[in-house]
Design a protein around this motif. Sequence first.
Motif, PDB file in Angstrom:
ATOM      1  N   LYS A 147       0.829  -1.206   0.000  1.00 52.54           N
ATOM      2  CA  LYS A 147       0.000   0.000   0.000  1.00 52.54           C
ATOM      3  C   LYS A 147       0.863   1.257   0.000  1.00 52.54           C
ATOM      4  CE  LYS A 147      -4.099  -1.940   2.294  1.00 52.54           C
ATOM      5  NZ  LYS A 147      -4.943  -1.880   3.508  1.00 52.54           N
ATOM      6  N   ARG A 190      -6.482  -9.258  -2.774  1.00 50.65           N
ATOM      7  CA  ARG A 190      -7.733  -8.504  -2.880  1.00 50.65           C
ATOM      8  C   ARG A 190      -7.637  -7.167  -2.138  1.00 50.65           C
ATOM      9  NH1 ARG A 190     -11.183 -12.009  -0.887  1.00 50.65           N
ATOM     10  NH2 ARG A 190     -11.613 -12.998  -2.913  1.00 50.65           N
ATOM     11  N   GLU A 191      -7.020  -7.187  -0.963  1.00 52.48           N
ATOM     12  CA  GLU A 191      -6.857  -5.946  -0.204  1.00 52.48           C
ATOM     13  C   GLU A 191      -5.990  -4.949  -0.964  1.00 52.48           C
ATOM     14  OE1 GLU A 191      -5.516  -4.421   4.281  1.00 52.48           O
ATOM     15  OE2 GLU A 191      -5.755  -6.576   3.860  1.00 52.48           O
ATOM     16  N   CYS A 192      -4.930  -5.435  -1.601  1.00 47.65           N
ATOM     17  CA  CYS A 192      -4.074  -4.562  -2.407  1.00 47.65           C
ATOM     18  C   CYS A 192      -4.826  -4.033  -3.631  1.00 47.65           C
ATOM     19  CB  CYS A 192      -2.828  -5.312  -2.852  1.00 47.65           C
ATOM     20  SG  CYS A 192      -1.710  -5.759  -1.514  1.00 47.65           S
ATOM     21  N   GLU A 194      -8.033  -3.552  -3.943  1.00 49.29           N
ATOM     22  CA  GLU A 194      -9.011  -2.553  -3.490  1.00 49.29           C
ATOM     23  C   GLU A 194      -8.335  -1.211  -3.222  1.00 49.29           C
ATOM     24  OE1 GLU A 194     -10.672  -4.548  -0.142  1.00 49.29           O
ATOM     25  OE2 GLU A 194     -12.088  -5.743  -1.347  1.00 49.29           O
ATOM     26  N   TYR A 195      -7.187  -1.267  -2.572  1.00 49.16           N
ATOM     27  CA  TYR A 195      -6.468  -0.019  -2.266  1.00 49.16           C
ATOM     28  C   TYR A 195      -5.958   0.625  -3.555  1.00 49.16           C
ATOM     29  CZ  TYR A 195      -3.381   3.248   0.139  1.00 49.16           C
ATOM     30  OH  TYR A 195      -2.766   4.396   0.608  1.00 49.16           O
TER      31      TYR A 195
END
Length: 341
Positions: A147, A190-192, A194-195
Amino acid sequence: MSPMQAKEDSFAQVYEQIPTSHYLVDTRKGSYYTGDYEIGLNFYSLSHNLNSWLNDSTEGAPPIDTMKAIRFAKEAGFDSVDITAYYIPGYDNFTMPTKSDEEIFEYARNIKKLCEELGIAISGTGVKNDFADPSEERRALDVKRVKYWIDVAVAMGAPVIRVFTGEISKDILSSNWETIAKERIVPALRECAEYGDVKGVKIGMQNHGDMTSTADQVIRILQWVDHPNIGVVNDTGCYKSFGDRTGIGYSWYDDIEAVLPYTVNFQVKRKPTSPDTNIQVDLEELFTRIRYSNYRGYIPLETLWVNSDVNHPSQLAEPPYEQIRNFLEQIRAASENTKTK
């Protein structure tokens, strides 16, 4: 049976491979592209020299800094540069940055400024991470690091950030490939994604002969992540059977083609398998398959060396400019020669 063969057989047992042809059905529906491609330089091609600069080393490969590398790329005739985050002072593979935010973001903005002045595009950047690591703490830190470098990519003007799925996990034999992929790799990606979506930076998952060794593994992970802001950095030198060391005899070009519909960037290497083999990439075969696809993005090259190479950067009086130029010429020729179907 050798210990290495026994280990490779064990890897094969924990991964049930779907035939690559399962994914080849729709790859050639489009027309054959006869235009030009923009060829880029991935800065890992100068890794030995850039590391000499970063480490302030007076031994080994002659140093070159990131700004000089950008100037070389422009002079050599590249259309773009892929500026791996490793070569921004303050980057670290295992920790958050070792320099201040002010220093790092200023350096990123200066990269962008120089590229604009020279008229050379930035095709992407990348980090090192391991989302397959058994340590939840390690994976969480790597997500945090990705991030951070997404933010740096924004400042630099890089549209894609390259990430890895992870090394073959040390507990793979007591678990299985799918469980590790779904429980560790997929949530982190997925978190990456989304960010990155919020920031306007695409996540490029690179196949690296690790937890993503085959096209099937690549595609299954993408499907499980199920997010529009992630695609593939199609690494032409890393397709092989899961757990295999070299990949000799594998259907590399079939896997490259199978992943083309998901590709957002490239790393074209001189060899389609391990760099310590003698097999050279068939560039016309590669470009023919790319031309059958809808891919129109940048095609960065990446040169690698092993210690036994006679032209290893540590043995040269200057960075491997000539070797990089030669590979660029070969790629340009292959691109030109395949314009006619």
